[in-house]
Design a protein around this motif. Sequence first.
Motif, short mmCIF file in Angstrom:
data_model
loop_
_atom_site.label_atom_id
_atom_site.label_comp_id
_atom_site.label_asym_id
_atom_site.label_seq_id
_atom_site.Cartn_x
_atom_site.Cartn_y
_atom_site.Cartn_z
N LEU A 161 -0.44 28.96 -74.45
CA LEU A 161 -0.65 27.80 -73.58
C LEU A 161 -1.54 28.20 -72.41
O LEU A 161 -1.21 29.14 -71.68
CB LEU A 161 0.70 27.29 -73.06
CG LEU A 161 0.64 26.23 -71.95
CD1 LEU A 161 0.13 24.91 -72.50
CD2 LEU A 161 2.00 26.05 -71.30
N GLN A 162 -2.66 27.51 -72.24
CA GLN A 162 -3.56 27.81 -71.12
C GLN A 162 -2.93 27.34 -69.82
O GLN A 162 -2.55 26.18 -69.67
CB GLN A 162 -4.91 27.13 -71.34
CG GLN A 162 -5.95 27.47 -70.30
CD GLN A 162 -7.32 26.95 -70.68
OE1 GLN A 162 -7.75 27.06 -71.82
NE2 GLN A 162 -8.02 26.38 -69.71
N LEU A 163 -2.83 28.24 -68.85
CA LEU A 163 -2.10 27.95 -67.61
C LEU A 163 -2.92 27.17 -66.59
O LEU A 163 -2.35 26.49 -65.74
CB LEU A 163 -1.62 29.26 -66.98
CG LEU A 163 -0.53 30.02 -67.75
CD1 LEU A 163 -0.25 31.35 -67.08
CD2 LEU A 163 0.73 29.18 -67.85
N VAL A 164 -4.25 27.26 -66.65
CA VAL A 164 -5.10 26.65 -65.62
C VAL A 164 -6.35 26.07 -66.25
O VAL A 164 -6.94 26.68 -67.16
CB VAL A 164 -5.49 27.69 -64.54
CG1 VAL A 164 -6.49 27.10 -63.56
CG2 VAL A 164 -4.26 28.19 -63.79
N PRO A 169 -2.99 23.56 -62.30
CA PRO A 169 -2.16 24.53 -63.02
C PRO A 169 -1.14 23.85 -63.93
O PRO A 169 -0.78 22.68 -63.72
CB PRO A 169 -1.45 25.28 -61.88
CG PRO A 169 -1.33 24.25 -60.79
CD PRO A 169 -2.56 23.39 -60.90
N ALA A 170 -0.67 24.58 -64.92
CA ALA A 170 0.44 24.11 -65.75
C ALA A 170 1.72 24.15 -64.93
O ALA A 170 1.92 25.04 -64.11
CB ALA A 170 0.58 24.99 -66.99
N GLY A 171 2.57 23.18 -65.15
CA GLY A 171 3.82 23.09 -64.41
C GLY A 171 5.01 23.46 -65.26
O GLY A 171 4.90 23.74 -66.45
N ALA A 205 0.38 30.70 -62.65
CA ALA A 205 -0.55 29.58 -62.79
C ALA A 205 -0.98 29.05 -61.42
O ALA A 205 -2.17 28.75 -61.21
CB ALA A 205 0.10 28.47 -63.61
N VAL A 206 -0.06 28.93 -60.49
CA VAL A 206 -0.38 28.44 -59.16
C VAL A 206 -1.36 29.39 -58.45
O VAL A 206 -2.34 28.96 -57.84
CB VAL A 206 0.90 28.26 -58.33
CG1 VAL A 206 0.56 27.94 -56.87
CG2 VAL A 206 1.77 27.15 -58.92
#
Length: 364
Positions: A161-164, A169-171, A205-206
């Motif tokens: 899963l791509q985080l950004v 960003p992904a939550g 991600a953040v």
Amino acid sequence: MAISELQMGLVGAGGAVVIGIFAFNKWQERKHRKQIEQANPTVQEPVLSELPTGAGAERVEPVISAEQARTAVPSAQSVKDASARRVPPLLPPEVDERADWVIRIESIEPLVAARLWQAATQQCGDIAKPVRWFGFSDAANRWEPVNAHSAGTYHWVCAALQLVDRRGPAGEGDLAHLSDSLQHMCDLFMAIPSLPARNEAVARAVELDRFCAGVDIQIGVNVVARSQPFAGTKLRGLAEAAGLELLGDGCFHARDELGNSQFVLGNLEPVLFAAEEMRGLSTQGVTLTLDVPRVADGVRVFERMMGFAQQLAEALNGAVVDDNRNPFGEKAVGLIRAQIEQFQGQMAECDIAPGSPLAQRLFS
């Protein structure tokens, strides 16, 4: 003393009685033995064979027959399959754990790629961030991307899963959704997922999104008409002569040898370019855009874009201006060059090469 005839007769009679009793006992013994043998046909008398003794006797070792040896030794394929299931392979080279939440899946029975892709589409198709799938080929000893056209079978599967991306960003919700979907898929396939900690991935991600926002710049240059609008046919001819290609997004793309866009030419007016409509199109201006993080050599690409903008302005009787309609002078061009060098240098320091596949994904 002489033995009378009576005494001799008694002695003879006694001997006959003794012999009769002995014969009767032997007959009874044989009779009982026959009855036992008839009741248990498999019972046999134990037989003792003579064993070699002495210094010259040879020791006889137990031997496994050829048939037993064939059944005891596993096949090379079964050993290879068992080894593939026991030892997890390294991650696919396309995956980067700094930017991807990676989940390994182990299956005892091989997963068919077509069924895997169908289940992944149904279970994970509505996740906001991109999810890529890979299967490890035991035969080729490498990871293969899994998509609608894949035809392999895999004991090991990887979901990333791509985080950004440029949407942010992904939550926690994205990761929880993927986790639940994968668990349901694995229950269907009797597979085992290895789920990393979600809170660490969300924090990563953040932080990555904050970094990307700091280096994400796009350079825009406008070429506007001085008097007459630009004719679509002439504009298309100039673009194609410079090596640009009209793609489905309604823009002309200048691409590198790998097919990556270096800069794009779009309509300044809210109308997309289309091949079948260029003949009747006219516009008051066009915009050239350089996506700095997505190109390897930003300064060189910027200079190429500026050179093409000047060609358009000269050929179409236009002017090269910024978004405020101020002309581009040497000072402005120099400031932009310095900005490009600064931001691409910051990316390289964080081991994210500008224009690399990772950069292409993060800034999409």
